[in-house]
Design a protein around this motif. Structure first.
Motif, short mmCIF file in Angstrom:
data_model
loop_
_atom_site.label_atom_id
_atom_site.label_comp_id
_atom_site.label_asym_id
_atom_site.label_seq_id
_atom_site.Cartn_x
_atom_site.Cartn_y
_atom_site.Cartn_z
N ASP B 56 0.80 -1.22 0.00
CA ASP B 56 0.00 0.00 0.00
C ASP B 56 0.83 1.27 0.00
O ASP B 56 0.45 2.28 0.59
CB ASP B 56 -0.93 0.04 1.22
CG ASP B 56 -1.94 -1.09 1.16
OD1 ASP B 56 -2.26 -1.50 0.03
OD2 ASP B 56 -2.36 -1.57 2.22
N ALA B 57 2.00 1.22 -0.60
CA ALA B 57 2.83 2.43 -0.65
C ALA B 57 2.87 2.95 -2.07
O ALA B 57 2.58 2.22 -3.02
CB ALA B 57 4.24 2.10 -0.16
N LEU B 66 0.30 13.12 2.16
CA LEU B 66 0.91 11.85 2.57
C LEU B 66 2.21 12.16 3.30
O LEU B 66 3.18 12.61 2.68
CB LEU B 66 1.21 10.98 1.35
CG LEU B 66 0.01 10.34 0.66
CD1 LEU B 66 0.48 9.54 -0.54
CD2 LEU B 66 -0.75 9.44 1.62
N ASP B 70 5.80 5.23 5.87
CA ASP B 70 5.16 3.99 5.43
C ASP B 70 4.44 4.13 4.10
O ASP B 70 4.13 3.14 3.44
CB ASP B 70 4.13 3.54 6.48
CG ASP B 70 4.81 3.19 7.78
OD1 ASP B 70 6.03 2.94 7.73
OD2 ASP B 70 4.14 3.18 8.83
N GLN B 71 4.17 5.38 3.73
CA GLN B 71 3.34 5.55 2.53
C GLN B 71 4.16 5.64 1.25
O GLN B 71 3.60 5.77 0.17
CB GLN B 71 2.46 6.79 2.70
CG GLN B 71 1.22 6.43 3.49
CD GLN B 71 0.78 7.55 4.42
OE1 GLN B 71 1.54 8.45 4.76
NE2 GLN B 71 -0.47 7.48 4.83
N TYR B 72 5.48 5.60 1.39
CA TYR B 72 6.33 5.66 0.21
C TYR B 72 7.22 4.43 0.10
O TYR B 72 7.69 3.91 1.10
CB TYR B 72 7.21 6.91 0.25
CG TYR B 72 6.44 8.19 0.23
CD1 TYR B 72 5.88 8.65 -0.96
CD2 TYR B 72 6.24 8.93 1.40
CE1 TYR B 72 5.15 9.82 -0.98
CE2 TYR B 72 5.52 10.09 1.38
CZ TYR B 72 4.98 10.54 0.19
OH TYR B 72 4.26 11.69 0.17
#
Lengths: 499, 120
Positions: B56-57, B66, B70-72
């Motif tokens: 989910d990144a 963002l 964790d999001q990248y």
């Protein structure tokens, strides 16, 4: 200027390598001047960097203002500084030595030769200077690719040898890179100092064990540690004589240095899987020392004999790591220096004899001592040093290794070191006997006629003679001043200042 | 079982790596050895890329809103492998150049044939 010495050492040969073909196109004399000046400049800057590392402590050189865990840094401590000086010194000597071999070549071949030669030097210097594990991989590949190219330039046999070396060498580099991948996966860093800190709590995790084993296999292939030495004999035998003294002397020592850096500085010798790996290294090295020496006895080609002897000598260095106490490590580091100079000197002699007689077979060394007194004198010193007779340098590294093995209670290693000295004596005294003692039966006149064809004022061109004599005398000096070298320089190179 | 499935990429990479190693050791044809070497290098490259992946990144370009790490996706392995791909390319180039010369001389790329040619 002076604050940039660590990077100048690497970058001067690199720029000169790019300039070399152009310089050769303009004038053949120019490329020689450019290349030799570049290596000499690197020698000066590396010496200056070593002096500063010895007086002010470890020198961290940061690139472009990025602080170390994020950016790449060069680390010059007494150990890496000493080895950069060794590389540039032997590189300088062999660059001078190669001049007569290249005189007749076309501008293109000269330019490419010097470009590749400078790339090897630059790559090896980068491997030693860098404080970043991935950067080390890139420099490893730079020096390896240039080495394949140069070895291949020695004729069709050497092309096959170079291709095999390329396949095995790339496999070694892939193993190393995969191992780095494991360590990067668990620590999230590639900086050596940072990784040393982050590895300590997770030392026993399977990922670290697998990573270290993979790195050991990769570096073992690169340093031709028995039984991963298959590429070495052919590559050393068929490579062109203008470059092989440098490759044989230095190219296998730098991976050995990386192994030392990896196991004793980054991971720490006492922790996790390292003692087990070192035990394996020790037995493998002991086996390699014996078998390499036996194979060397069986050879009739002088270069091939030296190549197998290299397999055995790399074993000594690995054995020193496996012994692992202060004496063992002093012996191993000392042997990196000694063997680099001895083996370069021996290959310089081999090239010189080939220049004079056109032969590499040991049986053709008959009565050469009369024809080439200086060359064979240097050979005799280097051979005694390989056997380990005092006061030559080789005696002292073996002495420290034996002391270390006794202190650690590893008696089988003591037996191996002494036995292999006897084997070394067998194959070197065979050559000494041929060149100094034996009289050729009625062949004297024939020999005279053959030697006359290239008669000059000296036994060899002066450019070839100087490096041979300098390295020969260097072996003696390293031996005589051994006490000072160990107490002034070497003991600061060990992990924890030799404690 | 779930853990095995989420790590299946690493098993596949290991298989690829061993394939490459086996080919380099076993094949007698120099061209096949070279191809096996490439397979081995590529398995290492994929290994690094797989290390950088996250569930989910998104791409490692700062998007408004963002904020979390964790999001990248981790961009460092990609940057490293760009270098490794260049290294792999140049190794292949050098190897092909050597093979051309070997082919010129021995008119064959089978190892036993070449060894026989060398002894002559």
């Amino acid at each position: 200027m002076s604050q940039h010495y660590p990077v100048l050492t690497v970058i001067i040969p690199l720029i000169a390598a790019l300039v070399a073909p152009l310089a050769a196109y303009l004038s053949k004399g120019l490329v020689r001047v450019v290349s030799i000046t570049a290596v000499f400049a690197a020698l000066l800057t590396s010496m200056a960097a070593l002096v500063r590392a010895l007086t002010d402590g470890t020198w961290h050189y940061v690139f472009a203002g990025w602080a170390p865990p994020w950016g790449i840094e060069y680390v010059i401590d007494p150990l890496s500084g000493g080895i950069t000086v060794l590389i540039t010194f032997i590189g300088f000597m062999v660059a001078i030595y190669g001049l007569p071999f290249l005189k007749e070549e076309t501008w293109l071949k000269q330019g490419l030769h010097y470009a590749l030669y400078l790339l090897i030097i630059s790559g090896l210097l980068g491997m030693v200077s860098t404080g970043d594990l991935f950067n080390l991989y890139v420099f490893l590949e730079i020096s390896s690719l240039a080495t394949y190219g140069l070895i291949a330039s020695g004729g069709y046999r050497s092309t096959v040898a170079a291709f095999r070396y390329l396949i095995i060498g790339t496999a070694g580099a892939s193993f190393y890179l995969l191992g780095i991948g494991y360590l990067y996966g668990v620590t999230g860093t590639l900086n050596m100092a940072d990784m040393a800190e982050r590895l300590q709590p997770i030392m026993d995790s399977p990922a670290v064990i697998i990573g270290l084993v993979l790195i050991f296999i990769g570096l073992g292939l690169k340093m031709a540690l028995f039984p991963m030495h298959g590429w070495l004999p052919d590559a050393y035998t068929f490579a062109p004589p203008a470059v092989i003294p440098f490759v044989a002397g230095v190219a296998t020592k730098v991976p050995a240095y990386v192994l030392l850096r990896m196991f004793f500085y980054i991971v720490g010798a006492g922790s996790g899987p390292v003692p087990a790996i070192l035990t394996v290294i020790g037995w493998v090295a002991a086996l390699g020392i014996i078998l390499g020496s036996v194979m060397a006895i069986a050879q009739s080609d002088f270069r091939r004999m030296l190549a197998y002897s290299s397999v055995a000598q790399v074993g000594y260095i690995a054995l020193g790591f496996a012994i692992g106490n202060t004496y063992g490590l002093i012996g191993a580091v000392l042997h990196i220096f000694n063997h680099a100079i001895m083996k370069s000197c021996l290959f310089l002699v081999a090239g010189g004899v080939k220049w004079r007689t056109g032969q590499h077979s040991i049986s053709r060394y008959l009565e050469l001592s009369g024809r080439m007194p200086l060359t064979m004198g240097a050979f005799a010193i280097a051979a005694m040093s390989m056997v380990g007779l005092p006061p030559t340098a080789g005696f002292f590294s073996k002495w420290y290794l034996v002391l270390g093995a006794i202190n650690a209670g590893k008696w089988p290693f003591v037996v191996v070191i002494i036995l292999s000295s006897l084997l070394n004596a067998v194959y070197f005294f065979r050559v000494i006997e041929n060149s100094f003692l034996k009289k050729s039966a009625g062949g004297k006149q024939v020999l005279k006629d053959r030697l006359k064809t290239k008669k000059g004022l000296w036994e060899l061109p002066v450019a070839m003679l100087i490096p041979i004599v300098v390295l020969g005398v260097g072996i003696l000096l390293l031996g005589i001043f051994n006490e000072q070298i160990v107490s002034q320089v070497l003991q600061y190179t060990l992990p924890g200042g030799g404690q | 079982m779930n853990e095995l499935l989420s790590n299946i990429i690493y098993f596949l990479i290991a298989v690829l790596f061993v394939f490459g190693l086996y080919g380099m050791l076993d094949k007698r044809n120099f061209m096949k050895k070279l191809m096996a070497m490439n397979i081995m290098q590529i398995s290492v490259i994929i290994f690094f890329l797989a290390l950088g992946q996250k569930l989910d990144a998104t791409l490692p370009i700062l998007v408004h809103g963002l904020e979390g790490v964790d999001q990248y996706v981790n961009p460092l392995p990609h940057a490293l492998m760009l270098t490794a791909i260049v290294v792999s390319l140049s190794t292949t180039g050098v190897a092909l150049a050597l093979l051309l010369r070997i082919q010129d001389r021995y008119e064959d790329l089978e190892e036993p044939e070449i060894l026989r040619g060398m002894d002559k």
